[in-house]
Enzyme design. Structure first.
Site, PDB file in Angstrom:
ATOM      1  CG  ASP A  16      -2.875   9.958  -6.875  1.00 27.76           C
ATOM      2  OD1 ASP A  16      -3.823   9.935  -7.682  1.00 27.76           O
ATOM      3  OD2 ASP A  16      -1.716   9.596  -7.172  1.00 27.76           O
ATOM      4  CG  HIS A  33     -12.757  12.169 -10.079  1.00 23.82           C
ATOM      5  ND1 HIS A  33     -11.476  12.102  -9.566  1.00 23.82           N
ATOM      6  CD2 HIS A  33     -12.651  11.837 -11.386  1.00 23.82           C
ATOM      7  CE1 HIS A  33     -10.645  11.748 -10.539  1.00 23.82           C
ATOM      8  NE2 HIS A  33     -11.330  11.563 -11.640  1.00 23.82           N
ATOM      9  CB  THR A  62      -0.080  22.410 -15.219  1.00 28.04           C
ATOM     10  OG1 THR A  62       1.024  21.759 -14.579  1.00 28.04           O
ATOM     11  CG2 THR A  62      -0.282  23.767 -14.578  1.00 28.04           C
ATOM     12  CG  LEU A 127      -8.379  24.775   7.429  1.00 28.70           C
ATOM     13  CD1 LEU A 127      -7.185  24.320   8.258  1.00 28.70           C
ATOM     14  CD2 LEU A 127      -9.092  23.555   6.839  1.00 28.70           C
TER      15      LEU A 127
HETATM   16  C1  IPE Z   1      -1.499  14.474  -8.878  1.00 27.43           C
HETATM   17  O1  IPE Z   1      -2.078  13.253  -9.138  1.00 27.43           O
HETATM   18  C2  IPE Z   1      -2.494  15.563  -9.102  1.00 27.43           C
HETATM   19  C3  IPE Z   1      -3.647  15.576  -8.211  1.00 27.43           C
HETATM   20  C4  IPE Z   1      -3.854  14.790  -7.185  1.00 27.43           C
HETATM   21  C5  IPE Z   1      -4.622  16.602  -8.504  1.00 27.43           C
HETATM   22  P1  IPE Z   1      -1.918  12.520 -10.541  1.00 27.43           P
HETATM   23  O2  IPE Z   1      -2.671  11.239 -10.421  1.00 27.43           O
HETATM   24  O3  IPE Z   1      -2.328  13.428 -11.634  1.00 27.43           O
HETATM   25  O4  IPE Z   1      -0.348  12.292 -10.638  1.00 27.43           O
HETATM   26  P2  IPE Z   1       0.482  11.239 -11.467  1.00 27.43           P
HETATM   27  O5  IPE Z   1       0.035  11.360 -12.884  1.00 27.43           O
HETATM   28  O6  IPE Z   1       0.178   9.899 -10.903  1.00 27.43           O
HETATM   29  O7  IPE Z   1       1.907  11.633 -11.245  1.00 27.43           O
HETATM   30  C1  IPE Z   2      -6.731  12.022  -7.911  1.00 28.93           C
HETATM   31  O1  IPE Z   2      -7.181  10.776  -8.286  1.00 28.93           O
HETATM   32  C2  IPE Z   2      -7.609  13.128  -8.422  1.00 28.93           C
HETATM   33  C3  IPE Z   2      -7.037  13.890  -9.534  1.00 28.93           C
HETATM   34  C4  IPE Z   2      -5.848  13.726 -10.044  1.00 28.93           C
HETATM   35  C5  IPE Z   2      -7.878  14.914 -10.102  1.00 28.93           C
HETATM   36  P1  IPE Z   2      -6.813  10.142  -9.676  1.00 28.93           P
HETATM   37  O2  IPE Z   2      -7.844  10.500 -10.675  1.00 28.93           O
HETATM   38  O3  IPE Z   2      -5.429  10.480 -10.063  1.00 28.93           O
HETATM   39  O4  IPE Z   2      -6.928   8.594  -9.348  1.00 28.93           O
HETATM   40  P2  IPE Z   2      -5.960   7.441  -9.815  1.00 28.93           P
HETATM   41  O5  IPE Z   2      -4.568   7.866  -9.488  1.00 28.93           O
HETATM   42  O6  IPE Z   2      -6.162   7.269 -11.288  1.00 28.93           O
HETATM   43  O7  IPE Z   2      -6.409   6.242  -9.029  1.00 28.93           O
HETATM   44 MG    MG Z   3      -3.613   9.655  -9.746  1.00 33.83          MG
END
Ligand code: IPE
Ligand code: IPE
Ligand code: MG
Length: 236
Positions: A16, A33, A62, A127
């Site tokens: 995240d 990303h 999801t 892995l």
């Molecule tokens: C969780 O992160 C999903 C992934 C890392 C793919 P999110 O950024 O989507 O989660 P929330 O919305 O902060 O809970």
């Molecule tokens: C995690 O990074 C990747 C996915 C959820 C796909 P985020 O896109 O959630 O990044 P933040 O949380 O907005 O910084």
């Molecule tokens: Mg996030």
């Protein structure tokens, strides 16, 4: 050195903070990303070198469909690129790659690529990398229960036969041991619907570091943290 370092055999990661990392650099979220995808390559290499057997990473939940169409497209295109690269060097990187989550909702070309990558890498010996894609813990349990109920309906098993191990065999993670360590980056302390069943006795490690900044030292910090835990599993 007093005691040998225990390496968790299965590490799960909620990658995240890509968006915030990009924002700090005045860049579009897509930039974060892309950096995040590169970090995954490093982390899977380090984990493999350390002797980790299974690595399960959250790539798309999801709930992530609720993001703007443009961002969803960026993420799906990054996935396409990632799989192409992994297919090209499947032999060299030696990873066994599998996807967990409901793949039926993904674009057809992605589904085909997933099937190909699982087929091509299944005899590798390195892995085991599970990528959670269109994954939700509740959705996984619902899909498992549906399949199980269907087997009861078709007299393949009786409702009284149902027990934990059996339900597990209907989950996307069948044959994969539960994670011993969960890492979530970016300072959020929630599960966001990740591996709800499998994390029942996992140790949780949260760090403020944003995913694209996650480095080998951070990975080692998580493993040192794991080594300090006293895992009681309900006993004394
Ligand atoms: C969780 O992160 C999903 C992934 C890392 C793919 P999110 O950024 O989507 O989660 P929330 O919305 O902060 O809970
Ligand atoms: C995690 O990074 C990747 C996915 C959820 C796909 P985020 O896109 O959630 O990044 P933040 O949380 O907005 O910084
Ligand atoms: Mg996030």
């Amino acid at each position: 050195m007093s005691e040998e370092l225990k390496i968790p055999s299965h590490i799960a990661i909620i990658m995240d903070g890509n968006g915030r990392w990009a924002k700090k650099r005045f860049q579009p979220r897509a930039f974060g990303h892309k950096a995040g995808a590169e970090r995954l390559e490093d982390v899977s290499r380090w984990a493999d070198e350390l002797g980790v057997k299974y690595l399960t990473v959250y790539a798309f939940s999801t709930e992530n469909w609720n993001r703007p169409f443009e961002e969803v497209t960026t993420l799906m295109n990054l996935l396409r690129m990632y799989m192409k690269k992994k297919l090209a060097d499947a032999k060299k990187n030696n990873l066994v790659i599998r996807m967990i989550g409901d793949r039926s909702k993904l674009d057809k070309d992605i589904i085909l690529k997933i099937e190909e990558i699982e087929e091509v890498t299944k005899f590798n010996t390195g892995l085991h990398l599970q990528i959670a894609l269109n994954y939700g813990g509740r959705d996984e349990i619902v899909r498992a229960v549906k399949k199980l109920a269907n087997d009861v309906e078709n007299n393949k098993l009786k409702a009284t036969d149902v027990e934990e191990k059996m339900l597990e065999s209907y989950l996307d993670t069948k044959e994969i041991p539960d994670p011993e360590l969960l890492i979530r980056t970016s300072g959020e302390m929630r599960l966001s619907n990740y591996l709800l069943w499998q994390l029942a006795y996992t140790e949780f490690y949260f760090t403020d570091v944003l995913w694209p900044d996650f480095n080998k030292e951070e990975l080692m910090n998580a493993i040192y943290f794991f080594n300090k835990r006293d895992r009681r599993f309900g006993g004394l």
